[in-house]
Design an enzyme around this catalytic site. Structure first.
Site, short mmCIF file in Angstrom:
data_model
loop_
_atom_site.label_atom_id
_atom_site.label_comp_id
_atom_site.label_asym_id
_atom_site.label_seq_id
_atom_site.Cartn_x
_atom_site.Cartn_y
_atom_site.Cartn_z
NE ARG A 109 -3.53 2.12 2.92
CZ ARG A 109 -4.79 2.32 2.53
NH1 ARG A 109 -5.37 1.42 1.77
NH2 ARG A 109 -5.46 3.40 2.88
CG HIS A 136 -8.33 1.39 -3.20
ND1 HIS A 136 -7.76 0.22 -2.75
CD2 HIS A 136 -8.83 2.00 -2.08
CE1 HIS A 136 -7.89 0.14 -1.44
NE2 HIS A 136 -8.53 1.19 -1.01
CD GLN A 139 -13.18 0.19 -0.71
OE1 GLN A 139 -12.38 0.27 0.23
NE2 GLN A 139 -14.43 -0.18 -0.54
CG ASP A 227 -12.57 8.34 -1.44
OD1 ASP A 227 -12.60 8.23 -0.19
OD2 ASP A 227 -11.59 8.01 -2.12
CB CYS A 266 -13.61 3.41 0.02
SG CYS A 266 -12.67 4.94 -0.06
NE ARG A 294 -10.89 -3.32 0.97
CZ ARG A 294 -9.92 -2.43 1.25
NH1 ARG A 294 -10.25 -1.24 1.73
NH2 ARG A 294 -8.65 -2.72 1.02
#
Length: 309
Positions: A109, A136, A139, A227, A266, A294
């Site tokens: 990450r 991403h 996600q 987001d 998210c 997730r």
């Protein structure tokens, strides 16, 4: 079999993503009522170890991958870049070659997508993109799982995005092309998503509209997604927040969508900025299912990357 890296959704493709969603649903259902640390009955990754490298802060990615490995019967190592030789100048290439000799898969990450690409070039085990500034994908597998769980087929879905044309939107656009759904992106001037991802989705047959009027994007939508307006480490936050104000997901905007439309985020959320409290805490908010998923999505991603799916 060649090494399966998961840097973007297109690395897997539509058939594999469908299998990931089905596998996640099945394993999630089979665990109903179980203690969360109990391994799945088949423990398919027993004896396997995942190395996780974090150059950016994390809650959901860290816990979901760690618990995914435990539930699949394996183990994980959590490493902060600042406590590794990577943080003292060792190259990504050398790190990849060393870790490949010791673990079965690597999740990273980070910020620059070029770092995960370099990691994948030199690793001889699967590399998974846990987040970059470009995309991403992990996600979005969880998001697709959540949408399907709530009874909405992906093909022909009408998804509306509000705010910044960021990494999460890029992966949504990639998913739209692969899974054949449509996206209306409501973004302020100067914050449109990457032309690369727009072109990919359109070439695959998805209808993608980029608009500046949030109500136009929300009209008859099945899913509304947003987001945080300012990602970790971004500059010029005040100017960006001012530009984003008309794209807040609120009751009026939800009222433009279908009556059974769901809201996704998210997380972490800045309630009062990109979404109002009444929407965030409403029955139409699926964010807690999305967050839990997730874990279930990561399990499927790991199984696919390691050739078990």
């Amino acid at each position: 079999m060649s090494v399966r890296h998961f840097l973007d959704l297109s690395d897997a493709g539509s058939d594999a993503i469908t299998r990931m969603i089905d596998e996640a649903k099945s394993r999630k259902s089979d665990r109903t009522g179980w203690a969360k640390g109990r391994p799945d009955a088949d423990a398919p990754l027993a004896g396997h170890t995942l190395a996780m490298i974090f150059e950016k802060n994390s809650t959901r990615t860290r816990v979901s991958f760690d618990m995914a490995m435990r539930q699949l019967g394996g183990t994980s190592l959590i490493m902060e870049a600042g406590s590794m030789q990577l943080g003292r100048g060792e190259s990504i290439a050398d790190t990849a070659r060393v870790l490949s000799r010791m673990v079965d898969a690597i999740m990273i990450r980070t910020d620059d997508h070029a770092k995960v690409e370099e990691m994948a070039r030199h690793a001889t085990v699967p590399v998974i993109n846990g987040l970059t500034d470009r995309s991403h994908p992990c996600q979005i597998v969880a998001d697709l799982l959540t949408i399907v769980e709530h009874g909405k087929p992906l093909k022909g879905l009408e998804l509306a995005w509000f705010g910044d044309g960021n990494n999460v939107l890029h992966s949504i656009l990639e998913a739209a092309g692969l899974m054949r759904f449509n996206v209306r992106c409501a973004v302020p001037d100067g914050f449109a998503p990457s032309a690369e991802f727009l072109a990919f989705a359109r070439e695959k047959g998805a209808r993608i509209d980029v608009v500046t009027d949030a109500r136009v994007a929300a009209r008859d939508a099945d899913i509304l997604v947003t987001d945080t307006w300012v990602s970790m480490g971004q500059a010029m936050a005040d100017e960006k927040i001012a530009a984003m104000q008309p794209y807040q997901v609120n009751a009026e905007l939800m009222g433009c969508a279908k009556t059974d439309a769901g809201f996704l985020h998210c997380l972490p959320a800045h309630v009062g900025d990109e979404v109002t409290q009444d929407v965030f805490e409403s029955e139409r908010s699926w964010v807690w299912d999305e967050a839990e998923n997730r874990l279930h999505a990561q399990k499927s991603i790991l199984l696919w990357a390691l050739g078990r799916l």
